[in-house]
Design an enzyme around this catalytic site. Sequence first.
Site, short mmCIF file in Angstrom:
data_model
loop_
_atom_site.label_atom_id
_atom_site.label_comp_id
_atom_site.label_asym_id
_atom_site.label_seq_id
_atom_site.Cartn_x
_atom_site.Cartn_y
_atom_site.Cartn_z
N LEU A 1 0.81 -1.21 0.00
CA LEU A 1 0.00 0.00 0.00
C LEU A 1 0.85 1.27 0.00
O LEU A 1 0.41 2.32 -0.46
CB LEU A 1 -0.93 0.01 1.22
CG LEU A 1 -1.94 -1.14 1.31
CD1 LEU A 1 -2.72 -1.06 2.61
CD2 LEU A 1 -2.89 -1.12 0.12
N GLY A 2 2.05 1.18 0.52
CA GLY A 2 2.92 2.36 0.57
C GLY A 2 4.17 2.05 1.36
O GLY A 2 4.28 1.01 2.01
N GLY B 1 7.79 4.07 3.46
CA GLY B 1 8.47 5.27 3.94
C GLY B 1 9.91 4.97 4.24
O GLY B 1 10.47 3.96 3.77
N SER B 2 10.53 5.84 5.04
CA SER B 2 11.97 5.71 5.31
C SER B 2 12.31 4.47 6.12
O SER B 2 13.41 3.91 5.99
CB SER B 2 12.48 6.95 6.02
OG SER B 2 11.74 7.18 7.21
N TYR B 3 11.40 4.03 6.96
CA TYR B 3 11.72 2.85 7.78
C TYR B 3 10.56 1.85 7.87
O TYR B 3 10.62 0.90 8.64
CB TYR B 3 12.16 3.27 9.19
CG TYR B 3 11.09 3.95 10.02
CD1 TYR B 3 10.22 3.20 10.80
CD2 TYR B 3 10.97 5.33 10.05
CE1 TYR B 3 9.25 3.80 11.57
CE2 TYR B 3 10.00 5.95 10.82
CZ TYR B 3 9.15 5.18 11.59
OH TYR B 3 8.18 5.78 12.35
N ALA B 4 9.50 2.04 7.10
CA ALA B 4 8.36 1.14 7.19
C ALA B 4 7.70 0.96 5.83
O ALA B 4 7.75 1.84 4.96
CB ALA B 4 7.33 1.67 8.19
N THR B 5 7.11 -0.21 5.65
CA THR B 5 6.31 -0.52 4.46
C THR B 5 4.96 -1.03 4.92
O THR B 5 4.88 -1.81 5.89
CB THR B 5 7.00 -1.58 3.59
OG1 THR B 5 8.31 -1.12 3.25
CG2 THR B 5 6.22 -1.82 2.31
N VAL B 6 3.90 -0.58 4.25
CA VAL B 6 2.55 -0.98 4.64
C VAL B 6 1.97 -1.91 3.58
O VAL B 6 2.03 -1.61 2.38
CB VAL B 6 1.63 0.24 4.82
CG1 VAL B 6 0.24 -0.20 5.27
CG2 VAL B 6 2.23 1.21 5.84
N ASP C 1 1.71 15.85 12.57
CA ASP C 1 2.01 15.54 11.16
C ASP C 1 0.73 15.41 10.35
O ASP C 1 0.56 14.47 9.57
CB ASP C 1 2.84 14.26 11.08
CG ASP C 1 3.51 14.08 9.71
OD1 ASP C 1 3.62 15.09 8.98
OD2 ASP C 1 3.91 12.95 9.38
#
Length: 482
Positions: free
Chosen positions: A20-21, A23-28, A137
Site C-alpha cells: 500500500l505504501g 516510507g523511510s523505515y516502514a512498508t505498509v 504531522d
Amino acid sequence: MATSSVKQPKLNGFVFTEKLGSGSYATVYKAYRKGQQREVVAIKCVLKSSLSKNSVENLLTEIEILKRIRHEHIVELKDFQWDDSYIYLIMEYCSGGDMSHFIRTKQALPERTVRVFVRQIASALHHLQSENITHMDLKPQNLLLSNSYDPVLKLADFGFASYMTEDVLANTLRGSPLYMAPEIILERKYAAKVDLWSVGVIMFECLFGHAPFASKTFTELAEKIRSSKPIEIPDAIPISDRCRDLLLKLLQRDPGDRIDFPEFFEHPFIDLQHFPCAESLEKAKSLVVQAVEKDTSGDTKAAIQLYCESLQYFLPAIQFERDAQKKDVLRSRVQEYMVRAEDLKQMMKPKSQPVVQIPDSSSQDEKQLPDVFLLDKLANGHRNLQIALEVAHEAELQDAKENYEAAFRIYQDSLEQLIPILQHEPNGRRRETLHNEVQRYMARAEVVKQFLDVRRIPLKQDSINEVLRPDRNKNGKFLSSS
C-alpha cells in the site's frame, strides 16, 4: 526500507497481498487474517535495523497512543507483534486510500464535502485534545478514507505525535514542511496549535486543489512563510462566509492570532456540538420527548423550541446512520417534526384584529366613540400625544399588513412616547382612555413579539434539505456523508 540481506516481512496468521505504501523505515501491506472470517487489515512493517534512537521513541509513542485511543475518526491499531527483523503494527484497513489521492482525483472538492471531512478531523482532534495529544504531522497523506463510495475519514500515522498542552513548548522539528506551522520552521519552537495550522492548509488544498504555500524547494517555501503578505483566498471558486472566516483564522502565521481549539470546535463551519456521532440519536429522542410533552400541555413556544432543537440532532443522526432503511425511518420522523413545528408556528401567528369603524358623524356622543377614536378627539391641543398616537396607528397599519417586524418596532416606539405621557396625565377621561389604549398596544405588541420569537427559531432548512434529499455521486450512489 528492506534490502536483499533482510528477509521479506512475514507474519504468522496473515497472508500479505499488495503493497500500500512505504516510507523511510516502514512498508505498509494489505493483508488477510487467516481463518473463516478472513478479516482484511493493513500491516505496517517497521524494519528494526533502520530505526534510529529517535525513530524508536517515535514508534513506541505511536504504539502507546494507538493502543489506548478508540475513536471513529482515528485509525484503529488492532495488535502489534515483532520478530528478529520487523515490528508489525496490525491496523484497520481503509480501502478508500488517502486524502491526497482523493484530492488529486477530484482536483478540488465542493465546500459541502470539505466541511464533512474537516468536521471529522475536528472530531478526532477534540478526542486527542482531551488526552493532551498533538498529532504533529497532519497532512492529506495521513488522512485515510474508509472506502471510495461513502468515505469516513480516519487520522493515521502517529509517528510524530506528542503529549503536549498549549502551554508546553517543544524544540524538535516534526512534520512535513508544506503542512508545518510557520513557528516550527522559523522558530523551532511551538505548541499544540500547530495542528490547527495544518488543518487550515488541508482545508485550503481540498477547496482549491493546491496548498497555500505550494513551492518547488524548501527555501522557496520558507520565504513564502516569512513573508508578511496575508494569505489570499482564491476568488475563482466561491465559498461561504463561514468557510472563508474559518480558513483565515486557521492560517494565521502568528500562533497568537490563530484560532484556538475551543473556538475552532465551536466555529459555525465546524459546530462540533451537532457533529454526527453515536450519541446524536439519543439526544434527539430526549429532546423530542420533551417537545411532545410541552406540545400536549399547550406550551406552544417551548414545544417549537424543543422540536427545532431535536432536529439539530436528528439531522446528524441521519448522517451517522449507515443502514439505508433506518435512514429512511429517521428522515420520515424528521419530516413529521418539521411539519409539526411549522404548524405550531402558524398557530402562534397573531389573529387579525377587527377593524373599528369610525362613526359617521363627528358630533357623535363621546360615550359612543371607541377608545381609539375618542382618544384622537381628546388629544386635540396636546401635540406630543397626537404624534405618539400617529405612531401607534402606523404600528397597527403594519400589523394589519402582517409586516410584523416593522409593526413590533413601531409599537415599541409608540409606547416609549405614550407611557411617559400617561404618567404625567392628570386624572380624568383622557387619562382613563389613554391608559386603556396603552394596555391594548402593550398586549398586541407582546402577541407580535411571541410570534416573532418562534418564527426566528431556526429549522436550518439548508441542512435539512441536504439530509432529506442527498446528492448522488458520479457512480449514482448516495454520498451521504458529504
